[in-house]
Design an enzyme around this catalytic site. Structure first.
Site, PDB file in Angstrom:
ATOM      1  N   ASP A   3     -81.074  83.209 -23.542  1.00  0.00           N
ATOM      2  CA  ASP A   3     -82.402  83.752 -23.192  1.00  0.00           C
ATOM      3  C   ASP A   3     -83.260  82.837 -22.307  1.00  0.00           C
ATOM      4  OD1 ASP A   3     -81.305  84.931 -25.424  1.00  0.00           O
ATOM      5  OD2 ASP A   3     -83.043  84.623 -26.701  1.00  0.00           O
ATOM      6  N   GLN A  19     -82.513  79.001 -23.493  1.00  0.00           N
ATOM      7  CA  GLN A  19     -81.694  78.713 -24.670  1.00  0.00           C
ATOM      8  C   GLN A  19     -80.401  78.079 -24.169  1.00  0.00           C
ATOM      9  OE1 GLN A  19     -82.436  80.200 -28.371  1.00  0.00           O
ATOM     10  NE2 GLN A  19     -84.011  79.097 -27.257  1.00  0.00           N
TER      11      GLN A  19
HETATM   12  N1  DQQ Z   1     -81.369  84.497 -28.870  1.00  0.00           N
HETATM   13  C1  DQQ Z   1     -81.724  85.766 -29.404  1.00  0.00           C
HETATM   14  C2  DQQ Z   1     -83.081  85.517 -29.963  1.00  0.00           C
HETATM   15  C3  DQQ Z   1     -82.964  84.161 -30.545  1.00  0.00           C
HETATM   16  C4  DQQ Z   1     -82.085  83.463 -29.552  1.00  0.00           C
HETATM   17  C5  DQQ Z   1     -81.690  86.840 -28.356  1.00  0.00           C
HETATM   18  C6  DQQ Z   1     -81.116  82.478 -30.152  1.00  0.00           C
HETATM   19  O1  DQQ Z   1     -83.478  86.449 -30.928  1.00  0.00           O
HETATM   20  O2  DQQ Z   1     -84.210  83.529 -30.684  1.00  0.00           O
HETATM   21  O3  DQQ Z   1     -80.618  86.714 -27.488  1.00  0.00           O
HETATM   22  O4  DQQ Z   1     -80.396  81.810 -29.138  1.00  0.00           O
END
Ligand code: DQQ
Length: 531
Positions: A3, A19
C-alpha cells in the site's frame, strides 16, 4: 512494496511512504519505506520512516496517512500490529521540521492513541488504516478507520481536539452489509464542475460547491470501490448518491478494473489538484517474485476529479509523466482501418511507451445488429469482451512478439441494445477490455482479463484510449479517463527491443482512426540514487 501510505507535499517536496518488507521479496516484516521527489516522476529513497520496534507495533507498522496540522506541520497516523494481531492507531512526528525531506520520525510517547477496549466494541483484529484527518467547523479533527462487524464493513469515525485523545462517534460514517472488512478508507471533497482538487479540510461554507468521495478497499475482492455523495458535517453522516446497500456491487464504480488496491489520495497545494496513488500487485507466482527479488509497484500517480455529469470520477496520469516522452512522437491523422487491419507503429520503444488514439465510430455503431439481452439484464463486462454480437474488437495490441504468440490487447466492443421500452432512441453499450490471456507464454502467471462499461454515446462522441506501457505494466485510460484498467504482464519473447506495438480493427466494417500519437518513453529514476 504494497500500500501507498501518507502521501503529501511538504516544503516543496513530495513524500511517498509505502508498506515495505525490508527483509524479503514478498509481504512480511512490514515497515514504512520512504521516498521523496520534486516532480512525482523521479524518486530518491530515504531511510525507513517507521519499523516495528515498540510493543504496540512489534508485528508491523501497517498502513496510515499524513495530515498537515495548523501551521503546515506534518504528522503520521498509522496502524500498529501488536501481540495477537491486535491493531491500534498510533502517531509519529518529524524529528526536525526544518528538514524538507523529513528523514527522521519519532513516535508519540502517548501511543497507542486508539485501542480496542471492552467498552468501545471494536473488533481488535479488524481495526486499521486511518485516513488523513479533516477539520470540522467545530474545530474537531476527524478520521476514519476501516473495520468490520460480522460481514458488515465499517468506516469508523473518530474525533479529537488535540490529535491525541480520540473519541469514537456513535455511528460509523458509513457501513454496509455483506461487504466484509474495509481496508484503507479514503474520504475527500471534490468540486462540482471543476477539475481542481479540494483541500481535505475545506471550510464548511464551501460545501454547497462540493461532493464527497468515500473509497473503500474490499479485502475479499482485493478491489477499490468508491461512492460519490453528500457529507453532512453537523450530523457527521455520508449519504451516497448510489450506495452499497441499495444496489449490486457490480454497479458501484471502481477506480480501476484491473490490478489496483489500497489506494490513497492527497491534495497537492502547489498545483491545486488531488492525486491518487494505488498499489499494483504482481500477477506472477510467489517463487518467481522471490527469484527476481521484489514484488509490488505503485501505479503512475493520477489526477482525479469529478466528471461534469457528477456521476463518476475522472482520472488522468499526472502531467509530469509527459516529461518522459521522447521529443519526436509518431503522429497519424485520419486513417481508415479496414476489417482485419493490424498496423505496426514504427520507431517506438514499444516496451516503454505512451500512446493515445481516438476512433470515430458513428458509422460502425450504426451497423451493429440489435442485441437482445437475456432476462433484460446486462451481462458482466468480462463476458462481453469475446461476445461476437458486438461490433469489434478494435484498439491496441501492446507488448506483442513478432509472431504475435504473445500480446496484450486493449480494446473496445460496441453493442446496440434491443429497444423494448417503446422509446425510439437507440441505446448502445460500449465495453472496454484488457485481455491478458495471450500476454505470456509462461502460463503460471495470472492471465485473467479485465473489463468495464464505458459511458460514451458512440453516435455522438469519439472513443479514446490512452495506454502507458512499462515492460510489465499496462495502464489504460478509456473515454478520457472515465474507465481505467491496469494489468501486469510478463512476456517472454516481447521484451525490450523485441516488443512491438500495433493498432488493430477486427470489426467487420471500416473503422476511422481520427488521431494517434505514440511516444517512446524515457526511464524515470526511481530509487536509484541515495542521499
Ligand atoms: N495492507 C492492507 C492494510 C494493512 C496493510 C491492505 C498491511 O489493511 O494495513 O493491503 O500491509
Amino acid at each position: 512494496m504494497n500500500d501507498p501510505n501518507g502521501p503529501m507535499r511538504y516544503k516543496g517536496v513530495y513524500h511517498m511512504f509505502y508498506q515495505h518488507n525490508p527483509k524479503g521479496a514478498t509481504w512480511g516484516n512490514i515497515a514504512w519505506g520512504h521516498s521523496v521527489s520534486h516532480d512525482l516522476v523521479n524518486w530518491v529513497p530515504l531511510p525507513l520512516a517507521l519499523s516495528p520496534t515498540k510493543s504496540y507495533d512489534i508485528n508491523g507498522c501497517w498502513s496510515g496517512s499524513a495530515t498537515l496540522l495548523h501551521g503546515h506541520k506534518p504528522v503520521l497516523l498509522y496502524t500498529g500490529l501488536g501481540p495477537n494481531q491486535n491493531q491500534t492507531q498510533n502517531l509519529a512526528l518529524p524529528l526536525n521540521l526544518s528538514d524538507p525531506f523529513l528523514k527522521h520520525w519519532v513516535r508519540s510517547q502517548l501511543n497507542p492513541l486508539i485501542a480496542p477496549t471492552s467498552g468501545n466494541h471494536i473488533n481488535a483484529t479488524s481495526f486499521r488504516d486511518p485516513t488523513t484527518a479533516w477539520l470540522g467547523h467545530d474545530g474537531l479533527w476527524r478520521i476514519l478507520v476501516g473495520s468490520q462487524r460480522k460481514d458488515r464493513g465499517l468506516a469508523l469515525l473518530f474525533k479529537s481536539k488535540d490529535f491525541v485523545q480520540w473519541v469514537k462517534a456513535k455511528h460509523p460514517l458509513y457501513s454496509a452489509k455483506h461487504t466484509g472488512m474495509w481496508e484503507c478508507p479514503d474520504f475527500f471533497p471534490v468540486f462540482i464542475n471543476s477539475t481542481s482538487g479540494v483541500e481535505t479540510s475545506t471550510p464548511h461554507d464551501n460545501h454547497f460547491r462540493l461532493k464527497h468521495v468515500l473509497k473503500l478497499s474490499l479485502i475479499d475482492l482485493s478491489q477499490d470501490y468508491y461512492m460519490i455523495g453528500t457529507y453532512n458535517q453537523t450530523r457527521d453522516s455520508f449519504i451516497p448518491d448510489m450506495g452499497f446497500e441499495d444496489t449490486e456491487l457490480s454497479s458501484i464504480f471502481r477506480y480501476d478494473y484491473g490490478k489496483f488496491y489500497a489506494s490513497k489520495t492527497f491534495y497537492d497545494d502547489e498545483k491545486k489538484r488531488r492525486i491518487l496513488w494505488g498499489w499494483v500487485n504482481e500477477s506472477s507466482v510467489r517463487e518467481e517474485d522471490v527469484q527476481k527479488g521484489w514484488s509490488g509497484i505503485q501505479g503512475i500517480p493520477r489526477s482525479v476529479w469529478l466528471e461534469e455529469s457528477g456521476k463518476q470520477l475522472v482520472q488522468w496520469p499526472i502531467e509530469e509523466i509527459e516529461k518522459l516522452r521522447s521529443r519526436k512522437p509518431l503522429i497519424w491523422h485520419s486513417k481508415v482501418l479496414q476489417p482485419g487491419a493490424l498496423l505496426h507503429l514504427p520507431g517506438i520503444t514499444a516496451a516503454q511507451a505512451d500512446v493515445e488514439v481516438s476512433f470515430e465510430v458513428k458509422e460502425l455503431a450504426k451497423k451493429a445488429k440489435e442485441w437482445k439481452q437475456s432476462g433484460g439484464k446486462m451481462r458482466e463486462p468480462q463476458k462481453m469482451c469475446g461476445e461476437k454480437r458486438g461490433i469489434g474488437p478494435f484498439g491496441l495490441l501492446v507488448l506483442a512478439s513478432k509472431g504475435l504468440q504473445e500480446h496484450t490487447s486493449v480494446f473496445f466492443r460496441i453493442f446496440k441494445l434491443n429497444n423494448d421500452d417503446n422509446n425510439n432512441a437507440t441505446k448502445f453499450v460500449v465495453v472496454m477490455c484488457s485481455d491478458q490471456s495471450r500476454s505470456s507464454l509462461n502460463h503460471k502467471n495470472d492471465l485473467s482479463s479485465y473489463a468495464a462499461f464505458l459511458d460514451v454515446d458512440p453516435l455522438h462522441h469519439k472513443l479514446s484510449l490512452r495506454t502507458l506501457i512499462d515492460h510489465s505494466v499496462v495502464e489504460s485510460f478509456g473515454g478520457k479517463g472515465q474507465v481505467c484498467i491496469t494489468a501486469r504482464v510478463y512476456p517472454t519473447l516481447a521484451i525490450n527491443d523485441e516488443a512491438q506495438l500495433f493498432v488493430f480493427n477486427n470489426a467487420s466494417s471500416n473503422l476511422k482512426l481520427t488521431t494517434l500519437t505514440a511516444w517512446s518513453m524515457k526511464k524515470a529514476r526511481v530509487n536509484s540514487v541515495k542521499i
